[in-house]
Write an enzyme that holds these catalytic residues in place. Structure first.
Site, short mmCIF file in Angstrom:
data_model
loop_
_atom_site.label_atom_id
_atom_site.label_comp_id
_atom_site.label_asym_id
_atom_site.label_seq_id
_atom_site.Cartn_x
_atom_site.Cartn_y
_atom_site.Cartn_z
N LYS A 13 0.83 -1.21 0.00
CA LYS A 13 0.00 0.00 0.00
C LYS A 13 0.86 1.27 0.00
O LYS A 13 0.63 2.18 -0.77
CB LYS A 13 -0.93 0.03 1.23
CG LYS A 13 -1.93 -1.10 1.28
CD LYS A 13 -2.92 -0.91 2.41
CE LYS A 13 -2.29 -0.92 3.80
NZ LYS A 13 -1.70 -2.20 4.20
N ARG A 88 -9.25 1.11 8.81
CA ARG A 88 -8.75 -0.20 9.23
C ARG A 88 -9.88 -1.05 9.77
O ARG A 88 -9.68 -2.22 10.01
CB ARG A 88 -7.73 -0.05 10.36
CG ARG A 88 -6.35 0.43 9.94
CD ARG A 88 -5.61 -0.61 9.14
NE ARG A 88 -4.28 -0.95 9.56
CZ ARG A 88 -3.17 -0.30 9.23
NH1 ARG A 88 -3.21 0.77 8.50
NH2 ARG A 88 -2.00 -0.74 9.63
N ARG A 127 11.96 -5.45 4.97
CA ARG A 127 11.75 -4.03 4.65
C ARG A 127 12.70 -3.13 5.43
O ARG A 127 12.94 -3.32 6.63
CB ARG A 127 10.30 -3.66 4.98
CG ARG A 127 10.02 -2.18 4.85
CD ARG A 127 8.57 -1.90 4.66
NE ARG A 127 7.78 -2.14 5.86
CZ ARG A 127 6.47 -1.94 5.91
NH1 ARG A 127 5.81 -1.51 4.85
NH2 ARG A 127 5.79 -2.18 7.01
N ARG A 160 11.51 -1.26 10.87
CA ARG A 160 10.43 -0.83 11.76
C ARG A 160 10.27 -1.83 12.90
O ARG A 160 10.36 -3.04 12.68
CB ARG A 160 9.11 -0.75 10.98
CG ARG A 160 8.94 0.56 10.27
CD ARG A 160 7.77 0.55 9.32
NE ARG A 160 6.53 0.02 9.87
CZ ARG A 160 5.36 0.06 9.22
NH1 ARG A 160 5.29 0.63 8.02
NH2 ARG A 160 4.27 -0.45 9.75
N ARG A 171 -0.06 -8.45 13.45
CA ARG A 171 -0.70 -7.45 12.58
C ARG A 171 -1.59 -8.13 11.54
O ARG A 171 -2.66 -7.62 11.20
CB ARG A 171 0.37 -6.61 11.86
CG ARG A 171 1.04 -5.61 12.80
CD ARG A 171 2.35 -5.09 12.26
NE ARG A 171 2.21 -4.29 11.07
CZ ARG A 171 3.17 -4.11 10.17
NH1 ARG A 171 4.35 -4.69 10.33
NH2 ARG A 171 2.98 -3.34 9.14
#
Ligand code: AMP
Length: 221
Positions: A13, A88, A127, A160, A171
């Site tokens: 996203k 969300r 990431r 992160r 998550r």
């Protein structure tokens, strides 16, 4: 044009929202980025949000919604936006429609970026994010030219806190619990379009751009 990008963490996203915003000249609004900015700045909101984010949980609706309302007051959003990370849950979708209604606006369409779990874990686990400009890299898919240094602004890259494997799984669970309601909400309103995002960023971007063009053409009179 007001577009929502929906999809699990790791569906791309953020990456797609950035390039789409450049291609369409719309503003990119990421609630995750806004929250991280608040955490880094030690603001009252950041301090309240931090623990939820580190545990992979959703930050309470009222905090995120207030932050979004403030962002939508900024003039650059009037020409339209790409919203990434909000809504969300169903309550946020309803709130967003209320906010936009007050501004005499509406969501035009929702792109549901669909990625398989193995791709998600691989993407998020590797990431790397720039501390200064927020650019995303990946240890194998898109490594920076210099080790842990941003190609764009030469600042340091980091992983992160919520991209650790255990938190990724949390998550994904949170996402799966909430997504069904969101999908039916936008499907009932004929606003939902699914795009597979297992392929690389350019392929996915091309698919979204084709979709936007087709929808734009069909709206012409
Ligand atoms: P993201 O960058 O979109 O993956 O978001 C990172 C984290 O920020 C999420 O795991 C949540 O803790 C929090 N967050 C971002 N957007 C929202 C939202 N709309 N509602 C609640 N929490 C959010």
């Amino acid at each position: 044009m007001r577009i929502i990008l929906l999809g699990p963490p790791g569906a791309g996203k953020g990456t797609q929202a950035k390039v789409l915003a450049e291609a369409t000249h719309l503003s990119h609004i990421s609630t995750g980025d806004l929250l991280r900015h608040n955490v880094a700045g030690n603001t009252q909101l950041g301090n309240k949000a931090k623990d939820f984010m580190n545990k992979g949980m959703l930050v309470p609706d009222e905090l995120v919604t207030q932050m979004l309302i403030e962002r939508l007051k900024q003039p650059d959003t009037q020409k339209g936006f790409i919203l990434d990370g909000y809504p969300r849950n169903l309550a946020q979708a309803e709130t967003l429609d209320g906010i936009l209604n007050n501004l005499r606006a509406a969501v035009d369409f929702v792109v549901y970026l669909d990625a398989s779990e193995s791709v998600i874990i691989q993407r998020l686990g590797g990431r790397l994010v720039c501390k200064a400009c927020g650019a995303n890299f990946h240890v194998t898919n898109m490594p920076p030219k210099r080790d842990m240094i941003c190609d764009n602004c030469s600042s340091e890259l980091y992983q992160r806190d919520d991209d650790k494997e255990e938190t990724i799984r949390k998550r994904l669970l949170v996402y799966q619990n909430e997504v069904t309601g969101l999908v039916s909400y936008y499907r009932q309103r004929n606003k939902l379009y699914r795009v597979s995002s297992d392929e690389g960023p350019q392929v996915v971007l091309d698919k979204i751009m084709q979709l936007i063009k087709a929808l734009d053409d069909s709206a012409k009179v």
